[in-house]
Design a protein around this motif. Structure first.
Motif, mmCIF file in Angstrom:
data_model
loop_
_atom_site.group_PDB
_atom_site.id
_atom_site.type_symbol
_atom_site.label_atom_id
_atom_site.label_comp_id
_atom_site.label_asym_id
_atom_site.label_seq_id
_atom_site.Cartn_x
_atom_site.Cartn_y
_atom_site.Cartn_z
ATOM 1 N N UNK A 106 55.806 -27.524 41.397
ATOM 2 C CA UNK A 106 53.857 -28.159 41.188
ATOM 3 C C UNK A 106 54.767 -29.685 40.830
ATOM 4 N N UNK A 107 54.397 -30.363 42.116
ATOM 5 C CA UNK A 107 55.143 -31.337 42.256
ATOM 6 C C UNK A 107 54.359 -32.771 41.675
ATOM 7 N N UNK A 108 54.698 -34.615 41.677
ATOM 8 C CA UNK A 108 54.121 -34.974 40.818
ATOM 9 C C UNK A 108 52.307 -35.463 41.213
ATOM 10 N N UNK A 109 52.806 -35.381 42.590
ATOM 11 C CA UNK A 109 50.964 -35.484 43.171
ATOM 12 C C UNK A 109 49.895 -34.700 43.038
ATOM 13 N N UNK A 169 44.399 -20.759 35.805
ATOM 14 C CA UNK A 169 44.450 -19.766 36.971
ATOM 15 C C UNK A 169 44.918 -21.517 37.931
ATOM 16 N N UNK A 170 44.292 -22.123 37.992
ATOM 17 C CA UNK A 170 44.835 -23.480 38.655
ATOM 18 C C UNK A 170 46.126 -23.643 38.914
ATOM 19 N N UNK A 171 47.226 -23.504 37.794
ATOM 20 C CA UNK A 171 47.776 -23.394 38.468
ATOM 21 C C UNK A 171 48.662 -22.162 39.983
ATOM 22 N N UNK A 172 48.107 -21.402 39.620
ATOM 23 C CA UNK A 172 48.241 -20.377 40.996
ATOM 24 C C UNK A 172 46.970 -21.174 42.007
#
Length: 421
Positions: A195-198, A282-285
């Motif tokens: 997960x990058x900054x943007x 779930x949004x992490x996936x």
């Protein structure tokens, strides 16, 4: 003129480099480190995540190596001990601030660079992955030579070493000289993303994880998130599954981005995986960046850790090469760096410092290795057992309360964590 190396360290990870540095500061300079990476900048699949260094093991190694001040003042993230524990509905089970004690975080690459910079660069042989190690025919053991021939994947070979130390990980090419033990699949695997900054999920990661770690437990699965030094997050989707789970689900021969999208869709498709988890989790996936990396988890059965000292004179192992473990208590790098401390201490204690090893008496060298291994076997077996027990709790139906007990000190176990390859 510098003497030819009589100590071969196989593997330029934390344990191998820590051993090299500890030998260097004690005046034992006739060593060489063989590393499979082509340079000090590893490939994209070998970047690693963040590690916590414990006071009596990882930190102690850096103190003895004369590197602790730089680590503490410039690299250690002392504020990263924050740990957020949730369930799959997004409900907080507990927030822990500095519960893990004096265990600051450092990126694996930062730790590697810290150690690399402390060793003369001509003593690192890049691009020397080991294909296999064999004994010379017959006794094959002459003065200053333990009889080993190291064959490298680049087609070259090396011999004439007094001591060969395998610090080459779970799939060690040195281990077969000592034991037939090999890692076995734990039944569990991680799928790793970023997960990058943007990234659309960055704000929720910053809210839930902050500078530390987050662990979400439920339905015999986990999502683990940790922040690295540049502020981005590593995410791990953990589940029970077959060893070839990633190959079964994805077109692994296709573009890695295509395989990532196939895996992403699969993880979100049914309640067997993460379909019924709360939307912000779930949004992490949904948003984790390609390419995903599968990480099946292996360990050596604790009862198989060990060998008779007479099997391979002048050869020993450290870290995962000796006692590969699952990562469920986050102590792998600490145990391996403790191995380096103990091996250096035993070598110096029995063979002396400010010396070369070419003509060290075999009886002294073998006494040093025996003393080191007696200590290392016990610690390695204990690490594997505790990590397996922690994994059982993490993937249980009642994971939340069991893990909370471990953090609260109400169970006979260390606080649980997760770690990185």
């Amino acid at each position: 003129m510098e003497v030819p190396p009589s100590i071969a360290i196989i593997g330029g990870g934390p344990s191998g480099l820590a051993l090299a540095r500890l030998l260097e500061v004690n005046g034992i300079t006739d060593y060489v480190v063989f590393e499979r990476d082509q340079s000090s900048t590893p490939g994209p699949n070998r970047q690693g995540g963040t590690l916590d260094l414990q006071r009596d093991s990882g930190q102690e190694a850096l103190k003895r190596a004369g590197l602790f001040e730089k680590f503490s003042n410039e690299l250690a993230r002392w504020d990263a001990a924050y740990f957020h524990l949730l369930d799959s509905a997004g409900k907080t089970i507990a927030n822990f601030n500095n519960t893990l004690g004096d265990r600051p975080e450092i990126d694996r690459l930062q730790l590697r660079d810290l150690l690399l910079e402390s060793i003369p660069q001509h003593k690192i042989r890049w691009g020397h992955g080991v294909k296999f190690v064999e004994r010379k025919p017959g006794d094959g053991n002459t003065v200053g030579d333990n009889g080993c021939i190291i064959h490298f994947t680049n087609g070259s070979s090396a011999t004439g070493f007094r001591l060969v130390v395998g610090a080459d990980g779970a799939w060690s090419k040195v281990r077969p000289l000592l034991t037939s033990a090999s890692p076995e699949y734990s039944g569990k695997l991680y799928i790793e993303g970023k997960i990058s900054h943007n990234n659309p999920s960055y704000p929720i990661a910053h809210e839930l994880v902050g500078p530390g770690n987050m662990l979400v437990l439920g339905d015999q699965k986990m999502i683990a998130v940790q922040q690295l030094s540049d502020g981005h997050y590593r995410v791990y989707f953990a589940l029970d599954g077959p060893e070839d789970f990633y190959k079964r689900v994805t077109s692994v021969d296709a573009d890695p981005s295509k395989a990532t999208e196939e895996m992403r869709s699969h993880l979100l498709s049914t309640n067997e995986f993460f379909a019924n988890w709360t939307p912000n989790l779930k949004a992490f996936i949904e948003n984790a960046e390609a390419p995903f990396r599968p990480w099946p988890l292996y360990f050596i059965a604790p009862e198989k850790v060990g060998w008779d000292r007479g099997v391979a004179p002048g050869v020993t192992l450290m870290g995962d090469a000796a006692h590969a473990s699952t990562p469920f208590i986050g102590e792998g790098v600490n145990c391996s760096m403790h191995d380096a401390v103990m091996l250096a201490e035993c070598l110096i204690g029995h063979c002396g410092n400010n010396t070369t090893f070419t003509h060290v008496e075999e009886v002294k060298l073998e006494a040093a290795l025996a003393a080191y291994e007696k200590n290392m076997f016990k610690r390695g077996q204990d690490l594997i057992r505790r990590s397996c027990e922690s994994g059982r709790r993490l993937f249980s139906d009642n994971a939340g309360p069991l893990v909370l007990q471990m953090f609260s000190g109400d169970a006979d176990s260390e606080p649980v964590e997760f770690a990185n390859p």
